[in-house]
Design an enzyme around this catalytic site. Structure first.
Site, mmCIF file in Angstrom:
data_model
loop_
_atom_site.group_PDB
_atom_site.id
_atom_site.type_symbol
_atom_site.label_atom_id
_atom_site.label_comp_id
_atom_site.label_asym_id
_atom_site.label_seq_id
_atom_site.Cartn_x
_atom_site.Cartn_y
_atom_site.Cartn_z
ATOM 1 N N GLU A 106 40.400 36.458 44.312
ATOM 2 C CA GLU A 106 40.599 36.723 42.884
ATOM 3 C C GLU A 106 40.641 35.461 42.023
ATOM 4 O OE1 GLU A 106 40.067 39.541 41.859
ATOM 5 O OE2 GLU A 106 40.422 40.847 43.571
ATOM 6 N N GLU B 37 32.937 40.505 39.192
ATOM 7 C CA GLU B 37 32.641 41.362 40.364
ATOM 8 C C GLU B 37 31.447 40.826 41.156
ATOM 9 O OE1 GLU B 37 35.044 43.156 40.947
ATOM 10 O OE2 GLU B 37 35.907 43.295 38.945
ATOM 11 N N GLY C 50 39.667 49.612 35.291
ATOM 12 C CA GLY C 50 39.198 48.318 35.775
ATOM 13 C C GLY C 50 37.848 48.344 36.462
ATOM 14 N N ALA C 51 37.694 47.480 37.446
ATOM 15 C CA ALA C 51 36.417 47.311 38.142
ATOM 16 C C ALA C 51 36.693 46.917 39.585
ATOM 17 C CB ALA C 51 35.604 46.218 37.451
ATOM 18 N N MET C 52 35.758 47.248 40.479
ATOM 19 C CA MET C 52 35.960 46.956 41.901
ATOM 20 C C MET C 52 34.648 46.537 42.546
ATOM 21 S SD MET C 52 38.033 46.764 44.459
ATOM 22 C CE MET C 52 37.451 46.208 46.047
ATOM 23 N N GLU C 53 34.744 45.446 43.336
ATOM 24 C CA GLU C 53 33.566 44.737 43.840
ATOM 25 C C GLU C 53 32.959 45.285 45.124
ATOM 26 O OE1 GLU C 53 36.765 43.563 43.802
ATOM 27 O OE2 GLU C 53 37.214 42.398 45.591
ATOM 28 N N ASN C 54 33.219 46.556 45.483
ATOM 29 C CA ASN C 54 32.682 47.114 46.737
ATOM 30 C C ASN C 54 31.281 46.576 47.015
ATOM 31 O OD1 ASN C 54 34.933 49.058 46.562
ATOM 32 N ND2 ASN C 54 33.710 49.876 44.881
ATOM 33 N N HIS D 230 32.552 38.017 43.355
ATOM 34 C CA HIS D 230 33.208 38.530 44.567
ATOM 35 C C HIS D 230 32.204 38.820 45.690
ATOM 36 C CE1 HIS D 230 37.410 39.054 43.735
ATOM 37 N NE2 HIS D 230 37.259 39.899 42.745
HETATM 38 N N1 BES Z 1 39.326 43.324 43.326
HETATM 39 C C1 BES Z 1 39.758 43.669 42.036
HETATM 40 C C2 BES Z 1 40.221 45.103 41.915
HETATM 41 C C3 BES Z 1 41.628 45.282 42.378
HETATM 42 C C4 BES Z 1 42.667 44.807 41.630
HETATM 43 C C5 BES Z 1 41.903 45.938 43.544
HETATM 44 C C6 BES Z 1 43.966 44.971 42.087
HETATM 45 C C7 BES Z 1 43.195 46.088 44.002
HETATM 46 C C8 BES Z 1 44.234 45.613 43.272
HETATM 47 C C9 BES Z 1 38.664 43.444 40.998
HETATM 48 O O1 BES Z 1 37.784 42.422 41.301
HETATM 49 C C10 BES Z 1 39.353 43.057 39.745
HETATM 50 O O2 BES Z 1 39.935 42.014 39.698
HETATM 51 N N2 BES Z 1 39.284 43.937 38.759
HETATM 52 C C11 BES Z 1 39.957 43.738 37.512
HETATM 53 C C12 BES Z 1 38.996 43.312 36.470
HETATM 54 C C13 BES Z 1 38.726 41.855 36.578
HETATM 55 C C14 BES Z 1 37.546 41.428 35.800
HETATM 56 C C15 BES Z 1 39.912 41.021 36.153
HETATM 57 C C16 BES Z 1 40.631 45.025 37.127
HETATM 58 O O3 BES Z 1 40.320 46.058 37.705
HETATM 59 O O4 BES Z 1 41.495 44.963 36.268
HETATM 60 ZN ZN ZN Z 2 38.592 40.567 41.296
#
Ligand code: BES
Ligand code: ZN
Length: 628
Positions: A418, A396, A359-363, A399
């Site tokens: 989210e 991201e 996935g991805a994380m918005e740090n 966020h």
């Molecule tokens: N903030 C989330 C990452 C996250 C998800 C952290 C669940 C803790 C628990 C991030 O912004 C996110 O939503 N990532 C998604 C991708 C997104 C484009 C739907 C992911 O990692 O699947």
């Molecule tokens: Zn997110």
């Protein structure tokens, strides 16, 4: 500053580590005060250490030790939320974090990679207490010091007595001989060690990742994933989003590596074969937005029109493939700056392609992506992979305002992060790829997919009662399709019922009002309501109703209605009724309120003689508010 009046030392006293029933590493730190107060003889310490080992083994949990007849009885444990949240006795103001990861195969087998670190937390005492609760998990805490940040008189220094660990609630409890003074600030210093593990199923906290270089060598690096409750796996902290302290970091690295943190590098100095990188102070933010990377990646960079440095990092052989995401990040940052009239407040925005990340994380300032999301392989990538590249970057970057600038106060309000990011990702991506008509796909991709899930009685409400989400697994359960997709769909509906301009202005008001802090769903309603009254046209569109009255029926209860329109062809009218759409029956759960499964609805229609959707008729259909 009265430093080091009492210290703990791991060599002097018992430091017990034991696997508890969950297989988790738990730590007991038994400490001593050899300056003032209660002095223990060696045999007393050995006895206590022995007792600790017995208790740990017997119960499977780590049990703290209280030194007899020394100091006051510990303050009572937190009662709020069944003891799962830190008590409101101290507030963290600032963290100085230092990490030294050992991930050089020249030094040790990769199986043995680990990190050491220390943290100095400035806390303010809000209520008298002689016990401080902090979160830690899988960290071996080997030293604890507490000292006054206010003055240097010995009397002002609370004496550290002992610490213990609650493995279930992941609390490290630091007991002091005397109570902290209300309004005073203190430093809480701790040293710790943790493991660096490469495990695709457990990429939480600091984790190991690797890629294979052109000559076939496995190249190691580390990255982090702290949301939602994994900051405590990297450094002891008050790991709850309601706190908004600042942070600074020092990261040690070998010379062939670079280190990245949320903020720009301030200075680098050499120490033997190590380099010590010192990074700037962050803006106020929750623990989960901290990010740490040590890698050997290559970099390309650009700059936004307002001077924010944007840098993309990837393994050296693939850096050309980062060009698209670098440009997308710059363009989408500029779009949201313009859209909300609030500049991106950090000095830089890095994006890193991490080979083993999911996935991805918005740090804030250091967004991490799975390599396959961020890097564009024009030969191999499918259209849908490329589409998700644009929307994930949009998500991201959204966020950086919704989540980072303003953070949800507690995880029950996570849709403010989210749901909004899921809604805004389409707008951001649409800005860079207008010909894809992404907005038209929102209905199919997000709205319709979650309607299926929301059509059973057991679906949860978007905003659940504050006290039902306490444990880390309950917190994780909030990151579901209701939060992401229903949250996004609810945003889209609000834009529609308030009018685009008023909705966007209301969001700017919300962001400005809660910048560098936290917000609840009610805070959102307050800002939107205020804005809709300022823009009279929006108040008209809402027919004078409070936006909260309307939105409560959508956020505090589950489901959505099916509308039945019965035409009266004789008299030329129609009767409209609503009923919750259900495809299944199962028990209902987690409703904050039940509005008798009816919803406040703006019905819009056009007639044959006025068949233009640019000026439809609007009638509000009121829910049955008996549940109030
Ligand atoms: N903030 C989330 C990452 C996250 C998800 C952290 C669940 C803790 C628990 C991030 O912004 C996110 O939503 N990532 C998604 C991708 C997104 C484009 C739907 C992911 O990692 O699947
Ligand atoms: Zn997110």
């Amino acid at each position: 500053m009265a430093r080091a009046k009492f210290t703990v030392s791991s060599s002097q006293v018992a430091l017990e580590s034991q696997e508890n029933v969950d297989g988790e590493q738990a730590t007991v730190v038994v400490t001593d005060d050899n300056v003032k107060g209660c002095w223990l003889s060696t045999w007393e310490m050995l006895l206590i250490a022995g007792m600790a080992a017995v208790l740990v083994t017997a119960s499977g949990l780590v049990v703290g030790l209280t030194v007899p007849d020394c100091g006051e009885a510990p303050s009572p444990p937190p009662t709020k939320h069944d003891g799962w949240r830190t008590p409101d006795t101290v507030t963290p103001l600032h963290y100085a974090i230092e990490l030294k990861p050992y991930l050089d195969p020249a030094d040790m087998d990769p199986e043995d990679f680990y990190f050491t670190g220390n943290v100095n937390i400035t806390v303010r005492c809000d209520k008298e207490t002689n016990r401080i609760y902090l979160h830690t998990r899988r960290l071996e805490v080997s030293a604890i010091q507490v000292y006054s940040a206010n003055d240097d008189t010995a009397a002002a220094v609370p004496e550290f007595v002992t610490s213990s660990y609650d493995a279930e609630r992941e609390f490290l409890m630091v007991d002091l001989r005397s109570k902290l003074n209300v309004g005073a600030t203190y430093y809480l210093y701790m040293e710790f060690t943790g493991k660096l593990v490469k495990d695709p199923n457990a990429m939480n906290g600091i984790y190991l990742s690797s890629y294979t270089s052109a000559n076939g060598t496995e190249m190691w690096h580390m990255a982090s994933q702290l949301e939602s409750t994994s900051a405590r796996r990297v450094f002891p902290c008050f790991d709850e989003p309601s706190f908004s302290p600042t942070y600074e970091a020092v990261i040690w690295r070998k010379k062939h590596h670079i280190a990245l943190y949320n903020t720009p590098l301030l200075s680098s100095s050499a120490s033997g074969e190590w380099m010590i990188d010192r990074f700037g102070v962050t803006l106020p933010m929750p623990t989960y937005l901290n990010a740490f990377v040590v890698c050997d990646f290559s970099m390309i960079e650009t700059e936004t029109m307002h001077g924010t440095q944007v840098r993309a990092f990837s393994q050296p052989g693939r850096i050309d493939q980062a060009q698209y995401s670098l440009q997308a990040t710059k363009d989408i940052l500029e779009f949201f700056e313009h859209h909300y009239r609030i500049l991106y407040p950090m000095d830089k925005s890095d994006l890193v392609a991490v080979p083993d990340k999911g996935g991805a994380m918005e740090n804030w300032g250091l967004v991490l992506y799975r390599e396959g999301i961020m890097l564009y392989d024009t030969e191999k990538d499918s259209v849908s992979q490329h589409k998700s590249r644009a929307t994930v970057i949009g998500h991201e970057i959204a966020h950086q305002w919704f989540g980072n600038l303003v953070t949800c106060h507690w995880w029950t309000h996570i849709w403010l992060n989210e749901g909004f990011a899921s809604f805004l990702e389409w707008q951001g991506a649409d800005k860079i790829e207008p010909e894809w008509k992404l907005w038209e796909q929102f209905v199919v991709d997000n709205l319709q997919s979650v309607m299926r899930l929301d059509s059973v009685p057991s679906a949860r409400a978007l905003v659940v009662p504050d006290d039902v989400i306490n444990t880390p697994s309950e917190i994780s359960s909030m990151f579901d399709s209701i939060t992401y997709d229903k949250g996004g769909a609810v945003c889209r509906m609000m834009e529609y019922i308030m009018g685009t301009d008023s909705f966007n202005n209301g969001l700017t008001l919300f962001l400005e009002r809660h910048s560098y802090g936290t917000a609840t769903t009610s805070d959102l309603w307050d800002a939107l309501q205020e804005q809709s009254l300022l823009d009279g046209s929006s108040a008209d569109m809402l027919d004078g109703q409070h936006i909260q009255t309307i939105m409560n029926t959508w956020t505090l209860q589950n489901g959505y209605p099916v509308i039945t329109v019965t035409r009266d062809y004789v008299n030329g009218g129609a009767t409209v009724s609503q009923q919750r759409f259900l495809r299944d029956s199962s028990p209902t759960r987690h409703l904050t309120r039940n509005y008798n499964q009816s919803y406040e609805l703006a019905l819009e229609w056009v007639t044959a003689d006025r068949d233009s959707w640019t000026s439809p008729e609007r009638l509000w259909m009121h829910g049955d508010a008996e549940g109030e």
